[in-house]
Motif scaffolding. Structure first.
Motif, mmCIF file in Angstrom:
data_model
loop_
_atom_site.group_PDB
_atom_site.id
_atom_site.type_symbol
_atom_site.label_atom_id
_atom_site.label_comp_id
_atom_site.label_asym_id
_atom_site.label_seq_id
_atom_site.Cartn_x
_atom_site.Cartn_y
_atom_site.Cartn_z
ATOM 1 N N ASN A 1 -1.869 -5.607 0.871
ATOM 2 C CA ASN A 1 -2.644 -5.046 -0.226
ATOM 3 C C ASN A 1 -3.155 -6.232 -1.036
ATOM 4 O O ASN A 1 -2.361 -7.073 -1.432
ATOM 5 N N PRO B 1 0.824 -1.202 0.000
ATOM 6 C CA PRO B 1 0.000 0.000 0.000
ATOM 7 C C PRO B 1 0.867 1.264 0.000
ATOM 8 O O PRO B 1 2.050 1.225 0.323
ATOM 9 N N ASN C 1 -4.052 -4.445 7.636
ATOM 10 C CA ASN C 1 -4.201 -3.538 6.496
ATOM 11 C C ASN C 1 -3.045 -2.557 6.360
ATOM 12 O O ASN C 1 -2.855 -1.979 5.292
ATOM 13 N N TYR D 1 -6.759 -4.724 0.810
ATOM 14 C CA TYR D 1 -7.159 -4.583 2.201
ATOM 15 C C TYR D 1 -8.102 -5.697 2.607
ATOM 16 O O TYR D 1 -8.959 -6.114 1.853
ATOM 17 N N LYS E 1 0.779 6.903 2.384
ATOM 18 C CA LYS E 1 -0.326 7.615 3.033
ATOM 19 C C LYS E 1 -1.284 6.616 3.687
ATOM 20 O O LYS E 1 -1.686 6.791 4.837
ATOM 21 N N LYS E 2 -1.634 5.563 2.952
ATOM 22 C CA LYS E 2 -2.559 4.574 3.506
ATOM 23 C C LYS E 2 -1.895 3.757 4.614
ATOM 24 O O LYS E 2 -2.536 3.405 5.599
ATOM 25 N N THR E 3 -0.613 3.475 4.463
ATOM 26 C CA THR E 3 0.095 2.758 5.519
ATOM 27 C C THR E 3 0.127 3.575 6.799
ATOM 28 O O THR E 3 -0.124 3.054 7.892
#
Length: 137
Positions: A118, A2, A114, A120, A5-7
């Motif tokens: 990846n 991922p 999550n 999710y 930012k998402k991590t």
């Protein structure tokens, strides 16, 4: 993998879930939720009764001005509650805390997974990630 930012978003959600798990554990383990002192005054002496309530047990001590001290007595809160409404409120608090404990544990598991995987993993679809984090909060 991922994106960063998402991590970071899932990692911060994981930290929040673990933090709420720790807070709930502390709340369940706290021996004194409420403490109070009641003073009775007579013409010759005064008596002070000290009460300390926890979620499961409590203590009671009695002091007089003359220096007489009654030993600390421990009692079970559920047995000391006289009305059914008070008992049901105590049981409801315990149930809500246990459910919050379980939901924060489940939510921290999802957010930790999550943060590093990846695609999710969700429970109840994509909106489930936000639902469990909201319930955890």
């Amino acid at each position: 993998m991922p994106s960063r930012k998402k991590t970071s978003m899932f990692a911060s959600a994981f930290c929040a879930c673990v933090g709420s798990f720790v807070v709930i554990c502390v709340v369940l383990a706290t021996p004194q939720w409420v403490s109070s002192e009641v003073r009775f005054s007579h013409t010759n002496s005064s008596i002070t009764v000290s009460l300390k309530y926890g979620l499961f047990s409590g203590t009671c001590e009695q002091f007089t001005d003359a220096g007489i001290h009654t030993s600390e007595r421990t009692f079970q809160v559920a047995d000391a509650l006289s009305s059914a409404r008070s008992r049901s409120l105590n049981v409801a608090i315990i149930v809500v805390l246990v459910l919050a404990l379980l939901s924060s544990l489940l939510s921290s598991g999802f957010t930790c997974t999550n943060a590093v995987s990846n695609p999710y993993q969700t429970f109840l679809g994509p909106i489930g990630v936000y639902t469990w984090n909201s319930v955890c909060g």
